[in-house]
Design an enzyme around this catalytic site. Structure first.
Site, PDB file in Angstrom:
ATOM      1  N   SER A 101      67.903 -66.159  51.955  1.00 14.87           N
ATOM      2  CA  SER A 101      66.508 -65.781  52.202  1.00 14.87           C
ATOM      3  C   SER A 101      66.469 -64.408  52.880  1.00 14.87           C
ATOM      4  O   SER A 101      66.977 -63.438  52.329  1.00 14.87           O
ATOM      5  CB  SER A 101      65.819 -66.872  53.033  1.00 14.87           C
ATOM      6  OG  SER A 101      64.423 -66.731  52.991  1.00 14.87           O
ATOM      7  N   ASP A 246      63.094 -72.898  43.682  1.00 20.10           N
ATOM      8  CA  ASP A 246      62.751 -72.149  44.886  1.00 20.10           C
ATOM      9  C   ASP A 246      61.258 -71.795  44.900  1.00 20.10           C
ATOM     10  O   ASP A 246      60.793 -71.024  44.054  1.00 20.10           O
ATOM     11  CB  ASP A 246      63.590 -70.865  44.933  1.00 20.10           C
ATOM     12  CG  ASP A 246      63.489 -70.137  46.258  1.00 20.10           C
ATOM     13  OD1 ASP A 246      62.536 -70.376  47.004  1.00 20.10           O
ATOM     14  OD2 ASP A 246      64.388 -69.310  46.541  1.00 20.10           O
ATOM     15  N   HIS A 274      64.664 -73.866  48.096  1.00 11.65           N
ATOM     16  CA  HIS A 274      64.860 -72.906  49.191  1.00 11.65           C
ATOM     17  C   HIS A 274      65.392 -73.661  50.404  1.00 11.65           C
ATOM     18  O   HIS A 274      64.870 -73.530  51.525  1.00 11.65           O
ATOM     19  CB  HIS A 274      63.541 -72.201  49.518  1.00 11.65           C
ATOM     20  CG  HIS A 274      63.721 -70.884  50.207  1.00 11.65           C
ATOM     21  ND1 HIS A 274      63.998 -69.717  49.539  1.00 11.65           N
ATOM     22  CD2 HIS A 274      63.684 -70.545  51.519  1.00 11.65           C
ATOM     23  CE1 HIS A 274      64.099 -68.717  50.392  1.00 11.65           C
ATOM     24  NE2 HIS A 274      63.920 -69.203  51.613  1.00 11.65           N
TER      25      HIS A 274
END
Length: 296
Positions: A101, A246, A274
């Site tokens: 991320s 995601d 995610h």
């Protein structure tokens, strides 16, 4: 296991931890926004050290046991420089780096500004430097399409993240909020094991000494999207890991990022959102260690 406080040039103190054999190949793990080192589940780290890697993870500033500031007076660039300070603090000249991320954004900055410190780079569930992420989140809640072919985050996850700054009255409320956010982040392809994420968040809360969720990184000065053009000059061997589920950086964000870096490969892990559920640890570790092994 070695725990160490590392001081950056601007005086920030970062909590760091090194695990695995002292003479192992160094791997620096960089977690996402507002997440401490505990964002890397211990089970995931154990799989990496079992491959002989010397794994270093750390708390970003304003998370975990690192320095916390009353106001956010730093930028994303400073968070990337913190990663260099961690390497220096552990006496590591060069390392393999994996970032998830925001950690993937920091990894891109390291490849641009400190390429001599990187052996290889793995960018997980992230977006390229040429993406206006804050703008994409705003457009998501306003129902406005993003320019180009790259999708915005899901409105549900943007709204959930917006409530991170709301103080939680007690630990149980905080845990419930965090687990429900992970439910959205993980996607729907795999069964969601709430008790697993609850255990990991309990560990993160114990580590930080507070159940209030960090949120300072949202106010950090972003990296100019113009830096995305510099990715064409990256020479670090790069692997991009895309989560087909995601909701923050949906496909084809991973493919787009890989297309900007010469020689980069993009792999999709089926079922990946995610988050880092234990069911996908073996596949993720295999992708990561294969990449490291190919670029010793």
């Amino acid at each position: 296991m070695t725990e160490r406080l590392v001081t950056t040039p601007d005086g920030t103190r970062l909590w760091t931890q090194a695990l695995g054999p002292a003479d192992g190949v160094p791997l620096l793990l960089i977690m996402g926004a507002n997440a401490s080192a505990m964002g890397w589940p211990q089970e995931f780290v154990d799989l990496l050290t079992a491959h002989g890697l010397r794994v270093v993870r750390y708390d970003h500033r304003d998370t975990g046991r690192s320095t916390r500031y009353d106001t956010t007076r730093y930028g994303v660039h400073d968070l990337a420089e913190d990663a260099v300070a961690v390497l220096d603090g552990h006496g590591i000249g060069t390392a393999h780096v994996a970032g998830m991320s925001l950690g993937g954004v920091l990894g891109q900055l390291l490849a641009l500004d400190h390429r001599d410190r990187l052996r290889s780079l793995t960018l997980m569930q992230t977006a390229a430097l040429d993406v206006d992420f804050a703008g994409a989140m705003r457009r998501a809640v306003e129902g406005i399409s993003a320019p180009g072919d790259l999708p915005t985050p899901s409105p549900e996850i943007v709204r959930a993240m917006a409530h991170r700054a709301d103080p939680a009255p007690d630990r149980e409320t905080a845990l419930r909020r965090r687990v429900e956010e992970w439910r959205l982040l993980a996607g729907t392809a795999l069964p969601f094991h709430a008790e697993q994420f609850r255990r990991w968040e309990n560990t993160a809360i114990d580590h930080a000494g507070t159940h209030q969720q960090p949120g300072a990184h949202a106010a950090a000065t972003p990296v100019p999207t113009s830096r995305g053009r510099e990715l064409a000059g990256v020479s670090t061997p790069t692997l991009v890991v895309q989560g087909p589920e995601d909701p923050v950086n949906p496909p084809p964000h991973g493919q787009h990022l890989a297309s900007l870096i010469p020689g980069a490969r993009c792999v999709q892990i089926p079922g990946l959102g995610h988050a880092l559920p234990s069911a996908l640890h073996p596949a993720l570790v295999t992708a990561l260690t294969d990449h490291i092994g190919a670029h010793p």
